[in-house]
Structure formats: structure tokens, C-alpha cells
Design a protein around this motif. Sequence first.
Motif, mmCIF file in Angstrom:
data_model
loop_
_atom_site.group_PDB
_atom_site.id
_atom_site.type_symbol
_atom_site.label_atom_id
_atom_site.label_comp_id
_atom_site.label_asym_id
_atom_site.label_seq_id
_atom_site.Cartn_x
_atom_site.Cartn_y
_atom_site.Cartn_z
ATOM 1 N N PRO A 186 1.168 4.616 -4.362
ATOM 2 C CA PRO A 186 1.956 3.378 -4.337
ATOM 3 C C PRO A 186 3.305 3.555 -5.047
ATOM 4 C CG PRO A 186 -0.337 2.876 -4.785
ATOM 5 C CD PRO A 186 -0.232 4.371 -4.774
ATOM 6 N N ASP A 187 3.308 4.343 -6.122
ATOM 7 C CA ASP A 187 4.555 4.565 -6.854
ATOM 8 C C ASP A 187 5.572 5.354 -6.011
ATOM 9 O OD1 ASP A 187 6.150 4.475 -9.180
ATOM 10 O OD2 ASP A 187 5.668 6.588 -9.526
ATOM 11 N N ILE A 188 5.091 6.363 -5.301
ATOM 12 C CA ILE A 188 5.993 7.159 -4.434
ATOM 13 C C ILE A 188 6.542 6.262 -3.316
ATOM 14 C CG2 ILE A 188 6.004 8.986 -2.677
ATOM 15 C CD1 ILE A 188 6.036 10.326 -5.282
ATOM 16 N N ILE A 189 5.694 5.413 -2.758
ATOM 17 C CA ILE A 189 6.167 4.516 -1.696
ATOM 18 C C ILE A 189 7.247 3.583 -2.255
ATOM 19 C CG2 ILE A 189 5.467 2.548 -0.236
ATOM 20 C CD1 ILE A 189 2.933 4.095 0.385
ATOM 21 N N GLU A 190 7.026 3.075 -3.440
ATOM 22 C CA GLU A 190 8.019 2.185 -4.056
ATOM 23 C C GLU A 190 9.348 2.918 -4.251
ATOM 24 O OE1 GLU A 190 7.918 -1.007 -4.383
ATOM 25 O OE2 GLU A 190 9.967 -0.863 -5.158
ATOM 26 N N GLN A 236 -9.318 4.683 -2.814
ATOM 27 C CA GLN A 236 -10.790 4.668 -2.836
ATOM 28 C C GLN A 236 -11.355 3.316 -3.270
ATOM 29 O OE1 GLN A 236 -12.739 6.927 -5.780
ATOM 30 N NE2 GLN A 236 -14.724 6.768 -4.758
ATOM 31 N N GLN A 237 -10.762 2.711 -4.296
ATOM 32 C CA GLN A 237 -11.317 1.462 -4.837
ATOM 33 C C GLN A 237 -10.659 0.205 -4.257
ATOM 34 O OE1 GLN A 237 -13.954 1.421 -6.602
ATOM 35 N NE2 GLN A 237 -14.070 3.626 -7.003
ATOM 36 N N MET A 238 -9.783 0.388 -3.284
ATOM 37 C CA MET A 238 -9.066 -0.797 -2.773
ATOM 38 C C MET A 238 -9.990 -1.703 -1.966
ATOM 39 S SD MET A 238 -5.367 0.517 -1.420
ATOM 40 C CE MET A 238 -4.169 1.268 -2.514
ATOM 41 N N ASP A 239 -9.761 -3.001 -2.056
ATOM 42 C CA ASP A 239 -10.436 -3.915 -1.129
ATOM 43 C C ASP A 239 -9.484 -4.169 0.042
ATOM 44 O OD1 ASP A 239 -8.525 -5.665 -2.066
ATOM 45 O OD2 ASP A 239 -9.924 -6.860 -3.257
ATOM 46 N N SER A 240 -9.925 -4.964 0.989
ATOM 47 C CA SER A 240 -9.124 -5.102 2.209
ATOM 48 C C SER A 240 -7.768 -5.760 1.925
ATOM 49 C CB SER A 240 -9.892 -5.891 3.271
ATOM 50 O OG SER A 240 -10.247 -7.160 2.773
ATOM 51 N N ALA A 241 -7.736 -6.698 0.973
ATOM 52 C CA ALA A 241 -6.468 -7.380 0.680
ATOM 53 C C ALA A 241 -5.465 -6.401 0.064
ATOM 54 C CB ALA A 241 -6.712 -8.562 -0.259
ATOM 55 N N THR A 242 -5.933 -5.579 -0.867
ATOM 56 C CA THR A 242 -5.028 -4.606 -1.502
ATOM 57 C C THR A 242 -4.585 -3.556 -0.485
ATOM 58 O OG1 THR A 242 -6.535 -4.874 -3.363
ATOM 59 C CG2 THR A 242 -4.774 -3.278 -3.632
ATOM 60 N N ALA A 243 -5.522 -3.143 0.383
ATOM 61 C CA ALA A 243 -5.167 -2.148 1.412
ATOM 62 C C ALA A 243 -4.111 -2.721 2.363
ATOM 63 C CB ALA A 243 -6.413 -1.733 2.190
ATOM 64 N N ALA A 244 -4.241 -4.004 2.676
ATOM 65 C CA ALA A 244 -3.263 -4.632 3.572
ATOM 66 C C ALA A 244 -1.877 -4.661 2.918
ATOM 67 C CB ALA A 244 -3.706 -6.052 3.938
ATOM 68 N N GLU A 245 -1.839 -4.931 1.604
ATOM 69 C CA GLU A 245 -0.543 -4.940 0.894
ATOM 70 C C GLU A 245 0.068 -3.542 0.857
ATOM 71 O OE1 GLU A 245 -1.013 -6.512 -3.095
ATOM 72 O OE2 GLU A 245 -1.989 -8.294 -2.243
ATOM 73 N N TYR A 246 -0.790 -2.547 0.576
ATOM 74 C CA TYR A 246 -0.345 -1.140 0.520
ATOM 75 C C TYR A 246 0.275 -0.758 1.876
ATOM 76 C CZ TYR A 246 -1.289 3.939 -0.479
ATOM 77 O OH TYR A 246 -1.235 5.299 -0.701
ATOM 78 N N ALA A 247 -0.442 -1.097 2.958
ATOM 79 C CA ALA A 247 0.035 -0.747 4.296
ATOM 80 C C ALA A 247 1.300 -1.530 4.654
ATOM 81 C CB ALA A 247 -1.062 -1.002 5.326
ATOM 82 N N GLU A 248 1.398 -2.750 4.162
ATOM 83 C CA GLU A 248 2.584 -3.548 4.489
ATOM 84 C C GLU A 248 3.841 -2.946 3.840
ATOM 85 O OE1 GLU A 248 2.087 -7.718 3.822
ATOM 86 O OE2 GLU A 248 4.030 -8.190 4.726
ATOM 87 N N LEU A 249 3.693 -2.502 2.587
ATOM 88 C CA LEU A 249 4.841 -1.868 1.914
ATOM 89 C C LEU A 249 5.247 -0.590 2.656
ATOM 90 C CD1 LEU A 249 3.781 -2.336 -1.825
ATOM 91 C CD2 LEU A 249 5.661 -3.489 -0.636
ATOM 92 N N ALA A 250 4.236 0.174 3.104
ATOM 93 C CA ALA A 250 4.535 1.411 3.828
ATOM 94 C C ALA A 250 5.126 1.105 5.208
ATOM 95 C CB ALA A 250 3.269 2.245 3.968
#
Length: 271
Positions: free
Chosen positions: A26-30, A82-96
Amino acid sequence: MIKTELTDGVYTITVSRPEALNALSPDIIEQLREVILAIQERLGVGTPDSDAGDTDWGIRGVVITGEGDKSFVAGADIGAMQQMDSATAAEYAELADELTEWIAELPVPVFAAVNGYALGGGLELAMACDVIYASENAIFGQPEVALGVIPGFGGCVRLQRFIGAAGARELILTGKKINAQEALRRGLVAAVYESPEAVRQAATDAVKALSANSPLAIAKAKEVIAKVSLLETHEALAAERAGFADCFDTEDQKEGMAAFLAKRKANFTGK
Ligand code: CAA
């Protein structure tokens, strides 16, 4: 970290996290987002004056590569996911996803110099670029199904645009990895070079060479190619025609054609 360098109009971005094969934490994406936003700002993206010669064409193209000789980007960060839930994964993917769209929308050409593994999010980052060059040791794939997920940073969307639906289905459903020559054969990469150093040099040289051309015409070509890729032929031809006609309102068009007719080199100003 993300390293950046601007030399002779070539803006090089190096994803540097060699201990994790340059995986996109997440830091590299930011950090990548900040770098691309800064380039956008310099190029006047989204400002009303960007078509009116207000753009800083000091950047004529971007090269994205990975640190070292082993990996371009080995994917999204599996440890972070690994520990992400669907909401966090959706945010991660949205930033990417925003990041890849910003890269694709830059008005200058973006070359991926793939110097090793380009897997999962790494291949997705490469496919946000206009042109992918690879070194002989490059390995491409969307291996997400082996981790219990699907491509999440654009792989299901962009891979079929690069290599067609049949090949994209095969690679995504099997998770199979392909080498540089196979990627060349399938049309995923435009050219293969003997080493990571050679592929970075080739991408840099390509940007330098295209700098002799009209930046406005290049930006317009990128815009039109993106616009027409999903349209019906009739609509697509109309969009291309409109883009072609727009070029005739520019000084670059007058200069380019006058220079050809006078048998001299064109001096483009990007206006
Ligand atoms: N995320 C986090 N860490 C990673 C990583 C990743 N995607 N890929 C590699 N690493 C880490 C490894 O865990 C290892 O760390 P340690 O030294 O601390 O153990 C280090 O990088 C070196 O990796 P290996 O020891 O595994 O190196 P290798 O030469 O044996 O294998 C490889 C290289 C085949 C690329 C292997 O590392 C690998 O399979 N990596 C994962 C590739 C992958 O599945 N990518 C897709 C991720 S999911 C995704 O991207 C989803 C999406 O679409 C958004």
C-alpha cells in the motif's frame, strides 16, 4: 521506495523494494500515486489551458521499471493482503485502479521496461503503460488463482485488450507464467532485449527518439486510441476523425507539414 529521475525529457520511475521483489505494498502504491499526480500537474492534465500551450513539455515520456535484475514487480503485496477483508481489499484495489488509470491518461507515452518478474499486480502495472519492452529474463503471468483470488488491479480488463480474450482467459484461468519470447509471440510485449540494463536503455532511447515528434499529436493519438478501443467501428471512426481534425488547429501541424515540404527538420513547440 520509488526512485525518480528526469534526464533529457525522459522521466524514469523505478519501483525499489528489492527485498520483496518490488511488490506493490500500500505504501508503494501511495508513493507511485504521488509521483504520477506530480507529472500530471506538470503536464497540465485536467487544467482548462492544457490544450492552449500551457503545458510543460519538459517531460516527453515516462519509463517505469523495477529495481535490480530479477523483478519488475512481483505483484500486489501478499503479506499485506493476507489479513484483508473484502472492504479493505476493495479500497486497496481502488487506489491501484486510480493509479493505473492516471498512468494510462498521461498525455505522454509511458514505456514499461520489464526487467524480470511481472506477475499479478506487476503485469497489471505494465499493462497500464502504452508500450511494454521486456528483457530476456522477464516472466509474465496473472497467478492470482493460486492465491485464492482473481486479478484485482485491471488484469481481467486489460490483458484481453493486449492479447485477445482467448489468451487472456488461458493465462488468468490457469495462472500459467510465460517468458519474454512467448510474451512477444502473443503480442503482450513490443520487443525483447538481452538484459535488464538493455531494456531500460531501449525504453529511454525510444522516448528520446519520439521527442522529435509533435507532443500534441502524440497526446491526441493516445487519447483517440483509448477512446476508440471499446467503440463500434462507425463510432470509433468518427472519434478518430474528430481527433485528426483537432490536430489542424495546432501550430505543430502547420510546422510539421511545412518542415516536410521544405525538406527541413520540424521544430515542434507543442502548441
Ligand atoms: N508480495 C510480497 N512479497 C513477495 C511477493 C509478493 N507479491 N513476491 C515475492 N515476495 C517476497 C518473498 O516473500 C520473499 O521474501 P522473504 O525473502 O522475506 O522470504 C522475497 O520476495 C523473494 O521471493 P522468493 O524467495 O519467493 O523468490 P524466488 O526467486 O524463489 O521466487 C517468485 C520468485 C516466483 C516471483 C515468487 O516470489 C512468487 O511467486 N511471488 C509471488 C508472485 C505472485 O503470486 N504475484 C501475484 C500477487 S497477487 C496480486 O498481484 C493480486 C492483484 O492482481 C492485485
